[in-house]
Design a protein around this motif. Structure first.
Motif, short mmCIF file in Angstrom:
data_model
loop_
_atom_site.label_atom_id
_atom_site.label_comp_id
_atom_site.label_asym_id
_atom_site.label_seq_id
_atom_site.Cartn_x
_atom_site.Cartn_y
_atom_site.Cartn_z
N GLU A 97 -5.03 -0.13 4.07
CA GLU A 97 -4.20 1.08 4.05
C GLU A 97 -2.77 0.76 4.47
O GLU A 97 -1.82 1.28 3.88
CB GLU A 97 -4.81 2.13 4.97
CG GLU A 97 -4.09 3.47 4.92
CD GLU A 97 -4.78 4.53 5.77
OE1 GLU A 97 -4.22 5.62 5.87
OE2 GLU A 97 -5.86 4.24 6.32
N HIS A 98 -2.63 -0.13 5.45
CA HIS A 98 -1.28 -0.51 5.91
C HIS A 98 -0.54 -1.26 4.80
O HIS A 98 0.66 -1.02 4.58
CB HIS A 98 -1.40 -1.40 7.15
CG HIS A 98 -0.08 -1.97 7.60
ND1 HIS A 98 0.91 -1.20 8.18
CD2 HIS A 98 0.41 -3.24 7.55
CE1 HIS A 98 1.95 -1.96 8.46
NE2 HIS A 98 1.67 -3.20 8.08
N GLN A 152 -0.99 -0.96 1.57
CA GLN A 152 -0.62 -0.01 0.52
C GLN A 152 0.57 0.84 0.95
O GLN A 152 1.48 1.10 0.15
CB GLN A 152 -1.82 0.88 0.19
CG GLN A 152 -1.58 1.81 -1.00
CD GLN A 152 -2.82 2.55 -1.40
OE1 GLN A 152 -3.83 2.53 -0.69
NE2 GLN A 152 -2.77 3.23 -2.53
N GLN A 153 0.57 1.29 2.20
CA GLN A 153 1.68 2.11 2.69
C GLN A 153 3.00 1.32 2.72
O GLN A 153 4.07 1.90 2.52
CB GLN A 153 1.35 2.64 4.08
CG GLN A 153 0.24 3.69 4.08
CD GLN A 153 -0.14 4.12 5.48
OE1 GLN A 153 0.22 3.47 6.48
NE2 GLN A 153 -0.89 5.21 5.58
N SER A 154 2.91 0.02 2.97
CA SER A 154 4.12 -0.81 2.97
C SER A 154 4.59 -1.10 1.55
O SER A 154 5.79 -1.30 1.31
CB SER A 154 3.84 -2.14 3.70
OG SER A 154 3.42 -1.90 5.02
N GLU A 189 4.14 0.88 -1.36
CA GLU A 189 4.54 2.00 -2.21
C GLU A 189 6.03 2.33 -2.18
O GLU A 189 6.61 2.56 -3.25
CB GLU A 189 3.72 3.24 -1.85
CG GLU A 189 2.31 3.20 -2.40
CD GLU A 189 1.60 4.53 -2.26
OE1 GLU A 189 2.13 5.41 -1.53
OE2 GLU A 189 0.51 4.69 -2.85
#
Length: 293
Positions: free
Chosen positions: A101-102, A104-106, A108
């Motif tokens: 998740e980290h 992906q958040q970085s 996008e």
């Protein structure tokens, strides 16, 4: 974030220990007495009392009940160890999910920033494509047939005559086409070099591909047949960027120089790679877990 259910390992452990205690109490209160009484009944037709010494001897005969309790104790320890292992696995999965998740958040914000930059140079290029793409396809197909390239084996080096019309158009407006193709290349390179999973890479590549019209992907196909775009071929084939090319002549030309994966949907590309073997799958689409297998 997805919450993983933890195993309630103390419940079955308590049931096991409670059952052992109940068995122990029943044996001490009733079991020995009943066995002793049956033993005396065999020897005497009338049993009025049970001698304590006989009870003691009978109890000694069945002293092996301690082994049963030891077995229960071992089962309890094994059960606790098993659930501890299950808990560790769940914690490892939660850690991996949090890391994914980290990542992906970085990923996008920069991805959509690249898309925004690409769109800023896209409109002008699209007008140029609309004027020239049919000329590029027609001349490319004429060269494809007249030079005998149609008989070249699949995946062979493209003959320079085939993309010659594209290069002519490109040179006339290289200050426009250059930034366009470089921006598009960087988007797919960024996706491929990220630490996203295979499914996530395909998802974001599909998002980027959705910004391209049929005319654009057709011109992209010709661009990759030149020395300028040869590094782009791996991404064209990995993400099926030629899927929406409908022009019959263009499809015939590209079918000679690109892997079938370049024309397939995400699901069918995965099926193709499974059928052909891992060697045909782009290395940047192989998850870390698959690499270790």
């Amino acid at each position: 974030m997805h919450e993983t259910k933890r195993p309630a390992f103390w419940k079955p452990l308590l049931w096991a220990l409670g059952g052992a205690i109940v068995l122990w109490a029943l044996w001490g209160l009733l079991g020995v007495w009943l066995v002793a009484k049956y033993w005396l009944w065999v020897k005497s037709e009338i049993v009025k009392t049970v001698d304590l010494a006989v009870l003691g001897q009978t109890g000694d005969l069945f002293g092996g009940i301690n082994s049963l309790f030891a077995a229960f104790a071992f089962a309890g320890v094994a059960l606790a160890a098993f659930y501890q292992y299950e808990t560790w696995k769940l914690q490892a999965e939660e850690t991996q999910m949090a890391r994914a998740e980290h990542i992906q958040q970085s990923f996008e914000p920069l991805f959509f920033k690249l898309l925004e930059r690409f769109e800023s140079v896209n409109e002008k290029v699209r007008r140029a494509f609309d004027r020239n793409w049919e000329y590029v396809v027609d001349q490319g197909y004429l060269a494809y047939r007249s030079t005998g390239a149609e008989n070249d084996p699949l995946g062979s080096e493209p003959r320079p005559e085939v993309p010659a019309a594209f290069m002519e158009v490109y040179e006339d407006a290289h200050s426009t086409y250059g930034p366009y193709y470089r921006s598009l290349y960087q988007i797919f390179k960024f996706i491929s070099n990220s630490k996203l999973t295979q499914d996530q890479k395909i998802l974001y590549a599909n998002i980027a591909r959705s910004n391209l019209s049929e005319v654009e992907v057709t011109m992209l196909g010709f661009n990759c047949l030149t020395g300028l775009g040869k590094d782009f071929v791996r991404y064209v084939e990995a993400y099926g960027l030629l899927k929406h090319v409908k022009h019959r002549d263009a499809c015939e030309i590209f079918g000679c120089y690109y892997s079938p994966a370049a024309f397939l949907s995400s699901r069918r590309r995965l099926e193709y790679w499974r059928k052909e073997g891992k060697a045909h799958k782009p290395h940047f689409l192989i998850d870390r877990q698959q690499k270790n297998e």
